[in-house]
Each structure stands twice: as structure tokens, then as C-alpha cells.
Scaffold this motif. Structure first.
Motif, short mmCIF file in Angstrom:
data_model
loop_
_atom_site.label_atom_id
_atom_site.label_comp_id
_atom_site.label_asym_id
_atom_site.label_seq_id
_atom_site.Cartn_x
_atom_site.Cartn_y
_atom_site.Cartn_z
N PRO A 66 0.83 -1.21 0.00
CA PRO A 66 0.00 0.00 0.00
C PRO A 66 0.86 1.26 0.00
O PRO A 66 2.06 1.22 0.32
CB PRO A 66 -0.80 -0.14 1.30
CG PRO A 66 0.07 -0.97 2.19
CD PRO A 66 0.78 -1.93 1.29
N ASP A 67 0.25 2.37 -0.34
CA ASP A 67 0.89 3.69 -0.34
C ASP A 67 2.08 3.76 -1.29
O ASP A 67 2.99 4.57 -1.12
CB ASP A 67 1.36 4.08 1.06
CG ASP A 67 0.19 4.30 2.01
OD1 ASP A 67 -0.89 4.71 1.54
OD2 ASP A 67 0.35 4.04 3.21
N VAL A 68 2.07 2.91 -2.32
CA VAL A 68 3.14 2.89 -3.31
C VAL A 68 2.56 3.30 -4.66
O VAL A 68 1.48 2.83 -5.04
CB VAL A 68 3.80 1.50 -3.40
CG1 VAL A 68 4.86 1.49 -4.50
CG2 VAL A 68 4.42 1.12 -2.07
N TYR A 70 -5.80 -0.48 0.61
CA TYR A 70 -6.66 -1.62 0.88
C TYR A 70 -7.75 -1.25 1.89
O TYR A 70 -8.23 -2.11 2.64
CB TYR A 70 -5.82 -2.79 1.42
CG TYR A 70 -4.89 -3.37 0.39
CD1 TYR A 70 -5.36 -4.06 -0.73
CD2 TYR A 70 -3.51 -3.21 0.51
CE1 TYR A 70 -4.50 -4.59 -1.68
CE2 TYR A 70 -2.64 -3.72 -0.44
CZ TYR A 70 -3.14 -4.41 -1.53
OH TYR A 70 -2.27 -4.92 -2.48
N SER A 71 -8.14 0.03 1.88
CA SER A 71 -9.25 0.46 2.73
C SER A 71 -10.19 1.33 1.91
O SER A 71 -9.76 2.07 1.01
CB SER A 71 -8.74 1.25 3.94
OG SER A 71 -8.13 2.46 3.53
N GLU A 80 3.01 10.10 3.39
CA GLU A 80 2.72 8.82 4.04
C GLU A 80 1.42 8.91 4.84
O GLU A 80 1.22 9.84 5.62
CB GLU A 80 3.88 8.44 4.96
CG GLU A 80 3.72 7.06 5.58
CD GLU A 80 4.91 6.70 6.45
OE1 GLU A 80 4.85 5.65 7.11
OE2 GLU A 80 5.90 7.48 6.47
N GLY A 81 0.54 7.95 4.64
CA GLY A 81 -0.73 7.92 5.33
C GLY A 81 -1.82 8.70 4.63
O GLY A 81 -2.96 8.75 5.10
N LEU A 92 -7.54 16.83 7.51
CA LEU A 92 -6.15 17.19 7.82
C LEU A 92 -6.13 18.48 8.62
O LEU A 92 -6.60 19.52 8.16
CB LEU A 92 -5.35 17.37 6.52
CG LEU A 92 -3.89 17.77 6.67
CD1 LEU A 92 -3.10 16.66 7.38
CD2 LEU A 92 -3.27 18.06 5.30
N ASP A 93 -5.62 18.40 9.84
CA ASP A 93 -5.38 19.60 10.65
C ASP A 93 -3.95 20.06 10.38
O ASP A 93 -2.99 19.32 10.63
CB ASP A 93 -5.56 19.28 12.13
CG ASP A 93 -6.99 18.93 12.49
OD1 ASP A 93 -7.90 19.39 11.77
OD2 ASP A 93 -7.20 18.19 13.46
#
Length: 446
Positions: free
Chosen positions: A75-77, A145-146, A252-253, A260-261
Motif C-alpha cells: 500500500p501507499d506505493v 486496501y481500505s 505517508e498515510g 487534515l489539521d
């Protein structure tokens, strides 16, 4: 008599003392009470703490059948289109029969075996999904995957439609992990976050929102990183302003969050730092009062780079105004009046009116002189044209006059000339030289 003289002398001394106090002491007291500060070089960052909402383009991939699942992509790639994300294997018939009872209680639909935990998510996607039977992606992007069912509603094509109430709903939405080992037909397997620009949308009060305009470059803080962004859209409401920042960098994330704060830095500038209370206006020109060595207040124009509401950063020495003119401004270590009084500001406006009146009078004089020069040049050009026309008319008249055909007869020489020739008087020949008659040469006069 002496008493009267003494009284008059005392009054005289008192008046002199009063004048001394007025001339020397009062200005000194004023200078002691007046607040000033010295300009120094510094930096100002114009920042806003905001709670933003993420708007991006995503595609959810669902299973085309009942499969066993094996995830092969991290993930995240960032992956290119056509990449294998999951390996899908058809479930064996006996395995399906053994689990029929359990499946019937967990899944709905006759054709799609979708678990209850995914039903709301699939319904919210409104059919905007991609079915896969080989586990490959048709889109380039970041893998996740979410899923949460907001992938369609919060797409970039609906940016203008979204309201603050829509964004508030995101606070209660929680992502759900896709099946990791086995899935039913129609269930989500993974999603692709498109490798394109995304938006951070936030709401701010109208006063603070004045600093944002379309096209302005800003930055946001994410995980202790500074991410560049640009103001893409600004919508001003009655009390709040909706600001949409466009960005292309991922972090990342990023794939698993929709809020987003962060801190938005609208502007950063370096230069001479001034207090906002020092800024006055001479017409539309902003400036400050500089206190010189004699205690006089001299107005100096300034050009503000950035302002955080309390302090501002301005250029030093010289700057170029909007008309391309070089303007002399304040310098480092100039003494600036902290809060000019109203009388001084009013006098500044009177001075501006006098300058404008003088400039208008000078302009009128210049325009009058220019008009007179233009009139003189026009008159001179007209006279020259008239002379040229008269000369041309004279030439035409000469050319059109008839030529004389008869020649003028030569006049006979007078008789006196012949007698003078006969006695040998010098005579001018045709060449203009004087000669004597050859007949008299050698004659004896005796």
C-alpha cells in the motif's frame, strides 16, 4: 516709581522665562512622551491554523466473482497501470458448499455475495466501481486496501458542489479494510488514488480569508514537512470563506485519511519590520513618520511585502512602484513614530491636497504651453505652405507666357565714334582691350 519699574521688570523676566519653557522644555517633554522604535531587519510568516478536508480522485476495484485473495502490492506505493495488485483464485466448489450456510447469513443479493459490512459502502459508490477478474489495475496511482464509500462523492469533479455540512460528515466516516483472504462477488478488493492533483478545502472567517486569492502560492505542514500548494478556488460567504488549495505531492498515510489539521502559510517575507500602528496613508500611498535628528517628523512612503495583522515587512532603501518608478523609502535604524497623532495625519492629507493642486496647476501650464507651441507650429506650417503655393503659381505663369519671335535690331554706332576712330583715339575692341590705330604708327609730329 521704583515699585512700578520693579513690577514691569519682573513681568518682563517672567515672559522671557515662559518663552524659554515653550521653546525648549515643551518639545523636550513631547519627545520624552512620544513612543518611537528603530527599524531592524527581520522575517514574518503569515499563517493560519485550519482543519481541512481532502478531495481527490479514486477508483474502487471490486471482485468479478468469488475469489481467494492474495495481496501482492504494497500500500501507499505509486504503481503504473496494468500492475498486478492482488492474485485472485476461484474458490473450489466443495469449499463453497461447505460454507453455504455461513455465507447466506453474512451476504446479501442473489448475484453478488457482498458482506453486510460493505453494503453501505458499495451503495454510496453509486455503481462507480471497476470490476476485475485478474486483480490488475487499469489506473496509475497509489494503492490502498481500505474504502469508506466517499470515493465518489468527494471527487474533484464535485468540488464546487460540496458544502461545509458535507465536509462535516467526513469527521464521522471510518475506513473499512478490504477482504484479505477471500471475497465475494462485488466486494471491494482495493482502490487506486489517481496520481493527479488533489485539494485541501477549509473554511475561514472572511477577514482572514482576504489574504487568499486564486493563483497565490502557499504551503501546508504535513508530518513535519512543508508541502507546496496553490489557491485554486475562493468562495466568499456571509461570514466565512471557502478556500480550496490544489496540491500534487503525496505523503505517508495520505490514502487512509480524509481530514487534515494543518498550518497554512500564506506568505513569508524578509525586510524591515514595522508595527502596523505606525502605518499611515497619504492619499493611497502607505508610509510612516521618520523622526530626524531635529525631532521633526518626515513622511516616508513604504511598500508592504507581508502583514500578519500586528507587524509588517517592508522594503528598505529603494523600491519600484507599480508605475516602474524608483521610490526612496526607509532605511535600517531609522527612528519610526509608533502611533502618529490624528492632527499629524490630518496635516499630511492637507499637504497632499496642496501638492495635488500644485501638480494640477503645473500640468495646466504645461498643457497651455504645449497648445501654444502647437498653434505656432501650425501657423508657421500654413505660412510656408502659402509661400510654396505662391512660388509654384509664379513658375506656372512664366512657363505659360508666349515667346517673342522677332529679334531686336542692332543699333548703329554714333557718328562721334567714327571720327574718333579716324584720328587714332584708343578704341576698345571686342575683347575689351584698348588699342591704337596702326595708320598713325611712325608719323613724325614735328
Amino acid at each position: 516709581m521704583k515699585k512700578k519699574w520693579l513690577a514691569a521688570f519682573t513681568v518682563y523676566i517672567a515672559m522671557i522665562a515662559l518663552c524659554i519653557v515653550i521653546v525648549y522644555v515643551v518639545p523636550s517633554l513631547r519627545g520624552m512622551l512620544e513612543q518611537t522604535y528603530v527599524t531592524e531587519f527581520g522575517r514574518i510568516d503569515i499563517k493560519d491554523e485550519v482543519s481541512g478536508f481532502i478531495v481527490r480522485d479514486e477508483t474502487v476495484y471490486v471482485a468479478g466473482n468469488d475469489y481467494k485473495v492474495n495481496r501482492v502490492a504494497d500500500p501507499d506505493v505509486l504503481l503504473k497501470s496494468g500492475t498486478q495488485i492482488v492474485e485472485l483464485t476461484d474458490k473450489e466448489a466443495e469449499e463453497t458448499e461447505e460454507k453455504t450456510g455461513a455465507v447466506d447469513s453474512e451476504r446479501i443479493g442473489e448475484q453478488n455475495n457482498i458482506s453486510h459490512k460493505y453494503t453501505d459502502i458499495i451503495n454510496n459508490l453509486e455503481g462507480n466501481v471497476a470490476s476485475t477478474e485478474n486483480g490488475r489495475t487499469h489506473d496509475a496511482g497509489y494503492i490502498s486496501y481500505s474504502v469508506d464509500g466517499s470515493e465518489v462523492k468527494y471527487g474533484t469533479d464535485r468540488l464546487s458542489e460540496l458544502r461545509q455540512s458535507d465536509f462535516d460528515e467526513l469527521k464521522s466516516i471510518r475506513p473499512v479494510q478490504t477482504p484479505e483472504r477471500s471475497c465475494g462477488k462485488g466486494e471491494p478488493l482495493f482502490k487506486v488514488i489517481h496520481n493527479s492533483k488533489w485539494y485541501l478545502v477549509f473554511y475561514i472567517d472572511n477577514k482572514a480569508g482576504e489574504k487568499y486569492y486564486e493563483g497565490r502560492s502557499v504551503s501546508i505542514d504535513v508530518n513535519n514537512r512543508t508541502v507546496p500548494a496553490r489557491v485554486a478556488r475562493v468562495d466568499v460567504g456571509k461570514k466565512t470563506t471557502k478556500v480550496a488549495l490544489s496540491c500534487k505531492e503525496f505523503y505517508e498515510g495520505f490514502a487512509d485519511v480524509r481530514t487534515l489539521d494543518t498550518t497554512v502559510t500564506a506568505a513569508s517575507a524578509e525586510g524591515l519590520v514595522l508595527k502596523d500602528s505606525s502605518i499611515v496613508k497619504k492619499g493611497e500611498q502607505e508610509g510612516v513618520f521618520v523622526k530626524n535628528k531635529l525631532g521633526e517628523h518626515i513622511f516616508k512612503p513604504v511598500l508592504i511585502k507581508a502583514d500578519d495583522g500586528e507587524r509588517c515587512v517592508v522594503y528598505s532603501d529603494i523600491y519600484v512602484d507599480e508605475n516602474g518608478n524608483f521610490v526612496e523609502t526607509i532605511k535600517t535604524y531609522d527612528e519610526i513614530v509608533t502611533a502618529p497623532d490624528e492632527k499629524e495625519v490630518a496635516e499630511l492629507q492637507k499637504q497632499l491636497k496642496r501638492e495635488e493642486a500644485e501638480a494640477a496647476a503645473q500640468k495646466a501650464e504645461e498643457e497651455k504651453a504645449a497648445a501654444e507651441r502647437a498653434a505656432a507650429e501650425k501657423a508657421a506650417a500654413q505660412r510656408a505652405q502659402e509661400r510654396a503655393e505662391a512660388q509654384l503659381a509664379g513658375q506656372n505663369a512664366t512657363q505659360n507666357k508666349p515667346a517673342e519671335t522677332a529679334e531686336t535690331p542692332q543699333k548703329a554706332a554714333p557718328p562721334e565714334q567714327e571720327s574718333e576712330d579716324a584720328i587714332g583715339i584708343p578704341q576698345e575692341d571686342n575683347s575689351g582691350e584698348y588699342t591704337e590705330d596702326v595708320s598713325s604708327e611712325g608719323t613724325d609730329t614735328d
